[in-house]
Design a protein around this motif. Structure first.
Motif, PDB file in Angstrom:
ATOM      1  N   GLN A 117       0.834  -1.200   0.000  1.00 61.23           N
ATOM      2  CA  GLN A 117       0.000   0.000   0.000  1.00 61.23           C
ATOM      3  C   GLN A 117       0.875   1.260   0.000  1.00 61.23           C
ATOM      4  O   GLN A 117       0.626   2.207  -0.740  1.00 61.23           O
ATOM      5  CB  GLN A 117      -0.912  -0.022   1.242  1.00 61.23           C
ATOM      6  N   LEU A 166       3.891   1.529  -1.043  1.00 56.13           N
ATOM      7  CA  LEU A 166       4.663   1.667  -2.284  1.00 56.13           C
ATOM      8  C   LEU A 166       3.764   1.608  -3.513  1.00 56.13           C
ATOM      9  O   LEU A 166       4.223   1.300  -4.611  1.00 56.13           O
ATOM     10  CB  LEU A 166       5.718   0.538  -2.349  1.00 56.13           C
ATOM     11  N   THR A 167       2.510   1.897  -3.335  1.00 58.25           N
ATOM     12  CA  THR A 167       1.596   2.060  -4.481  1.00 58.25           C
ATOM     13  C   THR A 167       1.487   3.554  -4.775  1.00 58.25           C
ATOM     14  O   THR A 167       1.074   4.338  -3.912  1.00 58.25           O
ATOM     15  CB  THR A 167       0.212   1.472  -4.174  1.00 58.25           C
ATOM     16  N   ILE A 168       1.904   3.937  -6.011  1.00 62.66           N
ATOM     17  CA  ILE A 168       1.943   5.352  -6.367  1.00 62.66           C
ATOM     18  C   ILE A 168       0.643   5.727  -7.059  1.00 62.66           C
ATOM     19  O   ILE A 168       0.222   5.040  -7.987  1.00 62.66           O
ATOM     20  CB  ILE A 168       3.168   5.614  -7.285  1.00 62.66           C
TER      21      ILE A 168
END
Lengths: 312, 79
Positions: free
Chosen positions: A308, A310-312
């Motif tokens: 979550q 590292l979700t851009i």
């Protein structure tokens, strides 16, 4: 499909194993009823007058009878008190301890000299068979047990006939607490006392750290918004390992100590079976498994959080 | 993971800096750096749409699939 059913299968297997062992233990603890007849003479002094009763002729004056009855009653009370082997000092931690017991002649005195006491190492979890009993006579430790003579028919059912016999043993026994008391010197008593207290304090500190400190730290981290943290996962695993180690120590330590003192403890004394000991630790094992599973859940949560974050 | 983000290549072609892209797309420089360095685990379609709109390109211009061995060699070289 199999993965979805896995928790149900695990739960069913756990419950089945629990009830199997519980039922197995219950059956062994409740023997079937057998008619018995054990004879012991009232005047028999072989068992330190445990079964004795006052023998007085009809011509004895009442005042004399009263005096003799009171004296006999007091002696029986003192003997029973001595046989109970109640501790007058010492420490006990679980299955092991050190105790001091007043000598027979000092039972009703306030004398606290070292010479007024006998000193023992106590090992818990022992019991005598139902028909056996422990008694002290002339300073020696003895076990009375039943010797079966014959089986006779009485009104169409068998009756086992027997009588009491005695044998001398090297240890004392507290039947109320189920503790075998191995005689030691005052010096050994002091050394064991100090050692046990130091061990207990160290063990308590370690247990407080593992079972109170670490969970508290996890809760603090969660309150600060760091729920799925690698540290929390590590702490939860440590708690689980701590519970597992505690359960294994609690199971194995009595066996190791018993093995060390095996030459001192007569075979008349029995202990819980290995499986009964395992069953007593069921909830500790369950707690360890629960903490392992919570740690696994937190690890999964950590990975999801990482994704979550590292979700851009 | 074997998906390579060629954001720096597109930025060089469009002669745009990371700072300018972050201001126009509405994403922090830190997140764009994570995307550029290949540490990102996922990208939202809305973010990809904005980047492609600003850089005037296709998703395939920014995202490239590599075989695992080639990817590992690339990461070793970059590291």
């Amino acid at each position: 499909m199999l993965q979805r059913k896995w928790p149900v299968v695990a739960l069913a297997v756990s419950l089945a194993a629990f009830f199997y062992f519980y039922n197995d233990m219950s059956m062994k603890e409740t023997p079937g009823s057998i008619a018995t007849s054990i004879s012991t003479s009232d005047a028999d002094s072989s068992f330190n007058y445990l079964y004795a009763s006052l023998q007085i002729s009809d011509s004895t004056p009442y005042y004399q009878y009263k005096k003799m009855a009171d004296s006999f009653g007091q002696m029986q009370t003192m003997r029973r008190l001595e046989n109970r082997s109640i501790s007058h000092g010492g420490v006990t931690y679980g299955f092991i301890g050190v105790n001091r017991i007043r000598r027979y002649e000092n039972l009703h005195t306030a004398n606290d000299d070292d010479s007024s006491f006998r000193y023992y190492i106590s090992l818990g979890g022992y019991e005598l068979p139902a028909e056996s009993f422990f008694f002290i006579q002339n300073g020696t430790y003895n076990v009375g047990y039943v010797s079966w003579d014959s089986v006779q028919q009485y009104e169409d059912r068998p009756v086992h006939m027997g009588h009491h016999e005695r044998k001398r043993i090297p240890v004392r026994f507290n039947s109320e607490d189920g503790r075998v008391l191995i005689p030691i010197s005052k010096r050994q008593y002091d050394a064991f006392n100090t050692g046990l207290q130091a061990t207990y304090i160290s063990f308590s500190v370690v247990m407080l750290f593992f079972f109170l400190g670490l969970p508290a730290q996890v809760l603090i981290n969660i309150s600060k918004g760091r729920a799925f943290d690698l540290k929390n996962i590590r702490y939860l695993n440590w708690v689980a390992i701590g519970l597992l180690v505690y359960a294994l120590l609690d199971i194995s330590a009595p066996y190791l100590v018993r093995f060390y003192f095996s030459s001192e403890i007569p075979s008349d004394f029995t202990r819980a079976t290995f499986w009964q000991t395992i069953l007593e630790q069921f909830w500790t094992f369950f707690g360890a498994a629960a903490f392992f599973m919570i740690a696994k859940a937190f690890k999964r949560g950590y990975k999801l959080q990482q994704e979550q974050d590292l979700t851009i | 993971m074997p998906i390579v983000v060629n954001l720096d290549v597109m930025l060089a072609r469009r002669k745009m800096s990371l700072t300018e892209l972050s201001e126009r797309v509405g994403i922090t420089i830190a997140n764009l750096s994570i995307l550029k360095s290949g540490k990102a685990k996922a990208i939202r379609f809305s973010t990809l749409e904005e980047i492609c709109k600003i850089l005037d390109c296709q998703p395939g211009d920014i995202l490239e699939y590599m075989e695992r061995g080639d990817y590992n060699r690339l990461m070793r070289k970059a590291g």
